[in-house]
Design a protein around this motif. Structure first.
Motif, PDB file in Angstrom:
ATOM      1  N   PRO A   1       0.825  -1.211   0.000  1.00  0.00           N
ATOM      2  CA  PRO A   1       0.000   0.000   0.000  1.00  0.00           C
ATOM      3  C   PRO A   1       0.856   1.256   0.000  1.00  0.00           C
ATOM      4  N   VAL A   2       0.448   2.241  -0.779  1.00  0.00           N
ATOM      5  CA  VAL A   2       1.090   3.557  -0.793  1.00  0.00           C
ATOM      6  C   VAL A   2       0.370   4.490   0.171  1.00  0.00           C
ATOM      7  N   ILE A   3      -0.963   4.468   0.115  1.00  0.00           N
ATOM      8  CA  ILE A   3      -1.806   5.201   1.064  1.00  0.00           C
ATOM      9  C   ILE A   3      -2.885   4.222   1.515  1.00  0.00           C
ATOM     10  N   LYS A   4      -2.935   3.919   2.791  1.00  0.00           N
ATOM     11  CA  LYS A   4      -3.834   2.872   3.266  1.00  0.00           C
ATOM     12  C   LYS A   4      -5.295   3.294   3.284  1.00  0.00           C
ATOM     13  N   ARG A   5      -5.543   4.561   3.556  1.00  0.00           N
ATOM     14  CA  ARG A   5      -6.947   4.986   3.618  1.00  0.00           C
ATOM     15  C   ARG A   5      -7.090   6.429   3.155  1.00  0.00           C
ATOM     16  N   ILE A   6      -7.992   6.650   2.207  1.00  0.00           N
ATOM     17  CA  ILE A   6      -8.342   7.993   1.745  1.00  0.00           C
ATOM     18  C   ILE A   6      -9.847   8.134   1.907  1.00  0.00           C
ATOM     19  N   GLY A   7     -10.278   9.110   2.667  1.00  0.00           N
ATOM     20  CA  GLY A   7     -11.690   9.280   2.950  1.00  0.00           C
ATOM     21  C   GLY A   7     -12.452   9.947   1.812  1.00  0.00           C
ATOM     22  N   PRO A   8     -13.766   9.890   1.837  1.00  0.00           N
ATOM     23  CA  PRO A   8     -14.606  10.455   0.764  1.00  0.00           C
ATOM     24  C   PRO A   8     -14.403  11.950   0.540  1.00  0.00           C
ATOM     25  N   LYS A   9     -14.027  12.707   1.577  1.00  0.00           N
ATOM     26  CA  LYS A   9     -13.898  14.156   1.451  1.00  0.00           C
ATOM     27  C   LYS A   9     -12.750  14.574   0.535  1.00  0.00           C
ATOM     28  N   SER A  10     -11.875  13.634   0.179  1.00  0.00           N
ATOM     29  CA  SER A  10     -10.766  13.944  -0.733  1.00  0.00           C
ATOM     30  C   SER A  10     -11.209  13.966  -2.190  1.00  0.00           C
ATOM     31  N   PHE A  11     -12.501  13.653  -2.451  1.00  0.00           N
ATOM     32  CA  PHE A  11     -12.999  13.530  -3.825  1.00  0.00           C
ATOM     33  C   PHE A  11     -14.183  14.466  -4.060  1.00  0.00           C
ATOM     34  N   TYR A  12     -14.397  14.732  -5.349  1.00  0.00           N
ATOM     35  CA  TYR A  12     -15.611  15.431  -5.766  1.00  0.00           C
ATOM     36  C   TYR A  12     -16.168  14.727  -7.012  1.00  0.00           C
ATOM     37  N   PRO A  13     -17.412  14.261  -6.958  1.00  0.00           N
ATOM     38  CA  PRO A  13     -18.254  14.182  -5.764  1.00  0.00           C
ATOM     39  C   PRO A  13     -17.731  13.118  -4.806  1.00  0.00           C
ATOM     40  N   PRO A  14     -18.002  13.238  -3.511  1.00  0.00           N
ATOM     41  CA  PRO A  14     -17.478  12.258  -2.548  1.00  0.00           C
ATOM     42  C   PRO A  14     -18.150  10.897  -2.717  1.00  0.00           C
ATOM     43  N   PRO A  15     -17.372   9.823  -2.859  1.00  0.00           N
ATOM     44  CA  PRO A  15     -17.970   8.483  -2.918  1.00  0.00           C
ATOM     45  C   PRO A  15     -18.454   8.060  -1.538  1.00  0.00           C
ATOM     46  N   LYS A  16     -19.139   6.948  -1.475  1.00  0.00           N
ATOM     47  CA  LYS A  16     -19.670   6.463  -0.197  1.00  0.00           C
ATOM     48  C   LYS A  16     -18.741   5.451   0.459  1.00  0.00           C
ATOM     49  N   ILE A  17     -17.528   5.364  -0.053  1.00  0.00           N
ATOM     50  CA  ILE A  17     -16.580   4.365   0.460  1.00  0.00           C
ATOM     51  C   ILE A  17     -15.206   5.024   0.679  1.00  0.00           C
ATOM     52  N   ASP A  18     -14.334   4.299   1.370  1.00  0.00           N
ATOM     53  CA  ASP A  18     -12.944   4.721   1.508  1.00  0.00           C
ATOM     54  C   ASP A  18     -12.126   4.131   0.367  1.00  0.00           C
ATOM     55  N   SER A  19     -10.987   4.743   0.105  1.00  0.00           N
ATOM     56  CA  SER A  19     -10.120   4.296  -0.984  1.00  0.00           C
ATOM     57  C   SER A  19      -8.730   3.973  -0.453  1.00  0.00           C
ATOM     58  N   THR A  20      -7.989   3.214  -1.249  1.00  0.00           N
ATOM     59  CA  THR A  20      -6.609   2.835  -0.933  1.00  0.00           C
ATOM     60  C   THR A  20      -5.790   2.949  -2.208  1.00  0.00           C
ATOM     61  N   VAL A  21      -4.537   3.332  -2.068  1.00  0.00           N
ATOM     62  CA  VAL A  21      -3.621   3.347  -3.211  1.00  0.00           C
ATOM     63  C   VAL A  21      -2.592   2.247  -3.019  1.00  0.00           C
ATOM     64  N   ILE A  22      -2.450   1.417  -4.044  1.00  0.00           N
ATOM     65  CA  ILE A  22      -1.524   0.280  -4.001  1.00  0.00           C
ATOM     66  C   ILE A  22      -0.528   0.387  -5.152  1.00  0.00           C
ATOM     67  N   ARG A  23       0.712   0.022  -4.870  1.00  0.00           N
ATOM     68  CA  ARG A  23       1.724  -0.067  -5.928  1.00  0.00           C
ATOM     69  C   ARG A  23       2.117  -1.528  -6.111  1.00  0.00           C
ATOM     70  N   GLY A  24       2.104  -1.974  -7.362  1.00  0.00           N
ATOM     71  CA  GLY A  24       2.528  -3.323  -7.684  1.00  0.00           C
ATOM     72  C   GLY A  24       3.693  -3.298  -8.655  1.00  0.00           C
ATOM     73  N   VAL A  25       4.673  -4.143  -8.427  1.00  0.00           N
ATOM     74  CA  VAL A  25       5.827  -4.282  -9.313  1.00  0.00           C
ATOM     75  C   VAL A  25       5.820  -5.701  -9.860  1.00  0.00           C
ATOM     76  N   MET A  26       5.818  -5.830 -11.172  1.00  0.00           N
ATOM     77  CA  MET A  26       5.774  -7.163 -11.773  1.00  0.00           C
ATOM     78  C   MET A  26       7.045  -7.943 -11.451  1.00  0.00           C
ATOM     79  N   ARG A  27       6.873  -9.195 -11.085  1.00  0.00           N
ATOM     80  CA  ARG A  27       8.019 -10.051 -10.783  1.00  0.00           C
ATOM     81  C   ARG A  27       8.719 -10.450 -12.085  1.00  0.00           C
ATOM     82  N   THR A  28      10.020 -10.337 -12.103  1.00  0.00           N
ATOM     83  CA  THR A  28      10.807 -10.721 -13.278  1.00  0.00           C
ATOM     84  C   THR A  28      11.772 -11.864 -12.968  1.00  0.00           C
ATOM     85  N   ASN A  29      11.828 -12.249 -11.710  1.00  0.00           N
ATOM     86  CA  ASN A  29      12.815 -13.252 -11.299  1.00  0.00           C
ATOM     87  C   ASN A  29      12.200 -14.617 -11.024  1.00  0.00           C
TER      88      ASN A  29
END
Length: 279
Positions: A173-201
């Protein structure tokens, strides 16, 4: 830099439900997403759903090449009328992320996206299908979806996406929790930001094959694998497959680890001649 709310107001536009649009208005979150993506001046980046270009402008200042892909023609028109259209390293593209030919982009490609929640799982599957091209992805998701991606075996959130992501990516996770007030229009749920790196090995069965097996196993998750695999070619060798990965034949799909699924797929590739497409 103007916020998405101000840009929408100035342009006389509004968020459209059919595109699942919820615009980030918290610039500190935008900054954290771009920082967390770790993209550099040497990278080619695809931004899915740039909207009015709030994050696009920040990305453009950091990367070598930027592709901004949006399905909404109104948003594309605003981007094309902005200073972004004059930047030689920025390409503004109209198209659906589920259908746009990713082979039109260079390799390796880094993806940054505020994904519409209604298609997020499908877009993530596309990333896995293009795993040899996509080096990393940093995406905003519904928190419930992010929890499913990171779920360990045995729980109610553990399913096919968790298996795929654990096998083909390294995720955090990059940001574990982002509340609705960070958006317009505000959604009814919380959000999360995830970073994924493809495995090459690691060497794994092709994703198309792996997904056929895993989806079949989870098709009736309350039943044993032997019952869940009925009607598919996989059931013929399930007893031996279970022994090969060290589990009971009566095990359920939700208790098999990602690594055991990979071993099972390798077993089936050796032992069965399967049709190219399974139900």
């Amino acid at each position: 830099m103007k916020s998405a709310r101000q840009l929408l107001h100035d342009a006389g536009l509004f968020a459209k439900k059919r595109f699942g649009q919820n615009f980030l208005v918290d610039m500190s979150v935008v900054q954290r997403i771009v920082d967390g993506s770790r993209v550099t001046c040497e990278d080619a980046v695809l931004e899915i759903g740039p909207g009015l270009g709030v994050m696009t402008r920040l990305l453009a200042s950091r990367v070598k090449t930027l592709y901004a892909l949006d399905a909404d023609r109104d948003m594309i028109a605003e981007l094309e009328a902005s200073e972004l259209a004059q930047m030689p390293h920025v390409s503004i593209l109209h198209g659906d992320a589920l259908r746009y030919p990713f082979d039109a982009f260079p390799t390796p490609l880094h993806v940054v996206a505020n994904l519409p929640y209604n298609i997020s799982s499908q877009v993530l599957i596309r990333f896995l299908e293009c795993q040899t091209q996509i080096a990393s992805f940093t995406v905003m998701l519904q928190k419930e979806m992010a929890d499913r991606l990171l779920a360990p075996p045995g729980g109610k959130d553990y399913g096919p996406l968790a298996v795929y992501m654990a096998l083909y990516c390294e995720m955090a996770p990059v940001i574990k929790r982002i509340g609705p007030k960070s958006f317009y229009p505000p959604p009814k749920i919380d959000s999360t930001v995830i970073r994924g790196v493809m495995r090459t090995n690691v060497t794994l069965p092709p994703f198309a094959f792996m997904s056929q097996l895993v989806r079949q196993g989870f098709s009736q998750r309350r039943k044993t694998m032997n019952n869940a695999l009925k009607g598919s070619p996989f059931v013929a060798e399930w007893q031996r497959g279970a022994a090969a990965i060290g589990v009971s034949p009566d095990v359920r799909a939700e208790t098999i680890t990602p690594q055991q699924y990979a071993m099972l797929a390798e077993f089936y590739q050796r032992e069965l001649t399967l049709p190219s497409q399974l139900p």
